[in-house]
Design an enzyme around this catalytic site. Structure first.
Site, short mmCIF file in Angstrom:
data_model
loop_
_atom_site.label_atom_id
_atom_site.label_comp_id
_atom_site.label_asym_id
_atom_site.label_seq_id
_atom_site.Cartn_x
_atom_site.Cartn_y
_atom_site.Cartn_z
N ASP A 45 0.83 -1.20 0.00
CA ASP A 45 0.00 0.00 0.00
C ASP A 45 0.87 1.26 0.00
O ASP A 45 0.35 2.38 -0.10
CB ASP A 45 -1.00 0.00 1.15
N SER A 46 2.19 1.06 0.04
CA SER A 46 3.13 2.16 -0.20
C SER A 46 2.86 2.82 -1.55
O SER A 46 3.29 3.96 -1.78
CB SER A 46 4.57 1.64 -0.15
N ASP A 84 -0.64 -6.26 0.08
CA ASP A 84 -1.16 -5.65 1.30
C ASP A 84 -2.68 -5.61 1.29
O ASP A 84 -3.29 -5.33 0.24
CB ASP A 84 -0.66 -4.21 1.42
N LYS A 112 -0.71 -9.49 3.25
CA LYS A 112 0.02 -8.94 4.40
C LYS A 112 -0.90 -8.00 5.16
O LYS A 112 -1.58 -7.16 4.56
CB LYS A 112 1.28 -8.20 3.96
N GLU A 114 -1.24 -5.56 8.92
CA GLU A 114 -0.47 -4.87 9.95
C GLU A 114 -1.17 -4.97 11.30
O GLU A 114 -2.35 -4.64 11.41
CB GLU A 114 -0.31 -3.39 9.60
N GLU A 181 9.41 -3.85 10.72
CA GLU A 181 9.81 -2.55 10.17
C GLU A 181 10.26 -1.59 11.26
O GLU A 181 9.55 -1.38 12.25
CB GLU A 181 8.65 -1.93 9.38
#
Length: 264
Positions: A45-46, A84, A112, A114, A181
């Site tokens: 999602d960067s 993501d 992925k 978070e 991270e």
């Protein structure tokens, strides 16, 4: 070329062979990476910041991720492709499964997400329904408003112990990979050694099983702030294919990330 799988990365961990991964968002770069042997990619999602020009990852939608996942899959049919689930796409286990199905149909091998122990039931639901999961701990960009910015996480005994507890909980729930991270090297080492699953670091030193970089950071095409953990491999080589090979070689040898890219 044989497909790269989760089992491939598990064997790397068992053999203590470091591996490189990278973000990818389109067909052309995905094909270039695959051609050079870089066969683990993340549609992150960067892309909200690097591709769409937002100031955070929060505006990214599931549809955005699915679109870019399909493009990357066409460029790299044999890669292990992570995608993501973006902000507010997995608030409940049921919502997570529905959105994971969308990105899996687009070509992802794994999703992925978070967060820590609060995701245990979500991870269980996904893995029980044949959706492999990669966890993400430490600096989780979707939580930037909680953290008050992009800051190192896990400093101090209490914070470090909590991240280790979160990592073990995600693994026990069925997660098969973990991204760490922006955490201190010492904590990254503790977590990597405590888990049976492969751990991929970004800003976590060279003690994790693998490394990941946002491709724009790896090639120096990011405007504005450059993260401490980033290295411009294109500046050293002058050729993008050579830069990919250099990145892989330095990760595999443990040269990158160096002390100057690490936190304590």
């Amino acid at each position: 070329m044989k497909p790269t799988t989760i089992a491939s990365l598990q064997k790397c961990k068992q053999d203590k062979k470091r591996f490189a991964t990278i973000t990818a968002y389109d067909y052309s770069f995905a094909k270039l990476f695959a051609d050079e042997g870089l066969n683990v990619m993340l549609v992150g999602d960067s892309l909200g910041m690097t591709v769409q020009g937002h100031d955070s990852t929060l505006p990214v939608t599931v549809e955005d991720i699915a679109y870019h996942t399909a493009a990357v899959r066409r460029g790299a049919p044999n890669c292990l492709l992570l995608a993501d689930l973006p902000f507010m796409a997995y608030a409940t286990p049921e919502q997570a499964f529905e959105n994971a199905a969308t990105v899996m149909r687009a070509g992802a091998n794994m999703v992925k997400i978070e967060g820590g122990e609060w995701l245990v039931e979500t991870v269980k639901m996904l893995t029980e329904r044949a959706v492999p999961v990669c966890g993400h701990l430490g600096l989780t960009p979707q939580s930037v408003n909680i953290f008050g910015g992009y800051k190192v996480q896990g400093r101090g005994d209490e914070a470090g112990d909590q991240l280790l507890s979160d990592a073990l909980a995600l693994e026990a729930a069925g997660a098969q990979l973990l991204v760490l991270e922006c955490v201190p090297v010492e904590l990254a080492k503790r977590i990597t050694e405590a888990l049976a699953i492969p751990v991929i670091g970004i800003g976590a030193g060279n003690v994790t099983d693998g490394q990941i970089l946002v491709m724009h950071d790896a090639f120096g095409i990011t405007g504005g702030h450059i993260p401490k953990f980033a290295k411009n491999f294109l500046a050293e080589t002058g050729d993008i294919r050579a830069a990919v090979r250099q990145y892989m070689a330095e990760v595999e040898s443990g040269v990158y990330p160096g002390e100057e890219h690490s936190f304590h």
